[in-house]
Design an enzyme around this catalytic site. Structure first.
Site, PDB file in Angstrom:
ATOM      1  CB  ALA A 116      -0.894  -0.016   1.240  1.00  0.00           C
ATOM      2  CD  GLU A 129       5.131   6.010  -7.841  1.00  0.00           C
ATOM      3  OE1 GLU A 129       4.056   5.373  -7.804  1.00  0.00           O
ATOM      4  OE2 GLU A 129       5.562   6.655  -6.865  1.00  0.00           O
ATOM      5  CB  CYS A 178      -6.260  -3.071   8.042  1.00  0.00           C
ATOM      6  SG  CYS A 178      -7.640  -2.521   9.069  1.00  0.00           S
ATOM      7  CG  HIS A 238     -10.177   0.505   9.794  1.00  0.00           C
ATOM      8  ND1 HIS A 238      -9.268  -0.238  10.517  1.00  0.00           N
ATOM      9  CD2 HIS A 238     -11.074   0.977  10.694  1.00  0.00           C
ATOM     10  CE1 HIS A 238      -9.589  -0.198  11.795  1.00  0.00           C
ATOM     11  NE2 HIS A 238     -10.688   0.532  11.928  1.00  0.00           N
TER      12      HIS A 238
END
Length: 192
Positions: A10, A88, A182, A185
């Site tokens: 992430a 990226e 996570c 959430h």
């Protein structure tokens, strides 16, 4: 033996820091690296890879039209390359990931790709999808959610800091626009 690596996570897990450290390690031993980054993400400046902790380097800024195998092969002919590093990597196309497999298999140069696995809706980016399918080594870099659990999802935030449910897959932004969370959430915004 050269291999294709995909370091994924992430946001805010230290992908760029890890890339810069890897490049430094090669260079410290007298080896050449060729660093590339997506031209679309110019938050640190065009053709720059920068970490939130303040280190950076110049990079070749690639677009979706570029043939990476040709660019890397030309660079390799000018100065022998010992490692290719791509920041990226989620912005790579399917064809570009295929080109990177050529660099590994035929030019025998290791390629280390760093990128986000999924977008703000929990969907794979094209570059990530094909790196997950074709890479020799998959390495997850971890970051944490505000609750302390492993963050493996990303929320896009509006100007008021509220999660956004719709929009283009690619919208460049930093901590003001995205939050790593996570799955627990992430769930209320997209799956409940």
């Amino acid at each position: 033996m050269a291999q294709l690596y995909f370091y994924y996570s992430a946001m805010n897990a230290g992908k760029s820091t890890s890339l810069l450290q890897s490049s430094y390690n090669y260079q410290e031993r007298g080896m050449n690296t060729f660093v590339l980054t997506a031209a679309i993400d110019d938050r640190a400046g065009y053709g720059k890879v920068a970490s939130r902790i303040g280190i950076e380097c110049d990079a070749y800024a690639f677009t979706v039209q570029d043939d990476l195998s040709q660019i890397i092969e030309k660079q390799h002919q000018q100065t022998a390359q010992h490692c290719i590093l791509i920041d990226e990597a989620q912005f790579l196309t399917k064809e570009q990931v295929k080109q990177l497999t050529y660099v590994v298999d035929c030019l025998e140069i290791p390629v280390l790709c760093y990128g986000i696995k999924t977008d703000f809706q929990g969907e794979l980016f094209p570059g990530s999808q094909y790196l997950l399918a074709w890479a020799d080594k998959l390495i997850e870099l971890k970051t944490i959610c505000h609750c302390g659990r492993k963050a493996n999802m990303v929320l896009r935030l509006d100007s008021n800091g509220q999660p956004v449910k719709e929009g283009k897959q690619v919208e460049i932004g930093g901590n003001d626009s995205y939050e790593s969370v996570c799955r627990k959430h992430f769930r209320p915004y997209f799956w409940d």
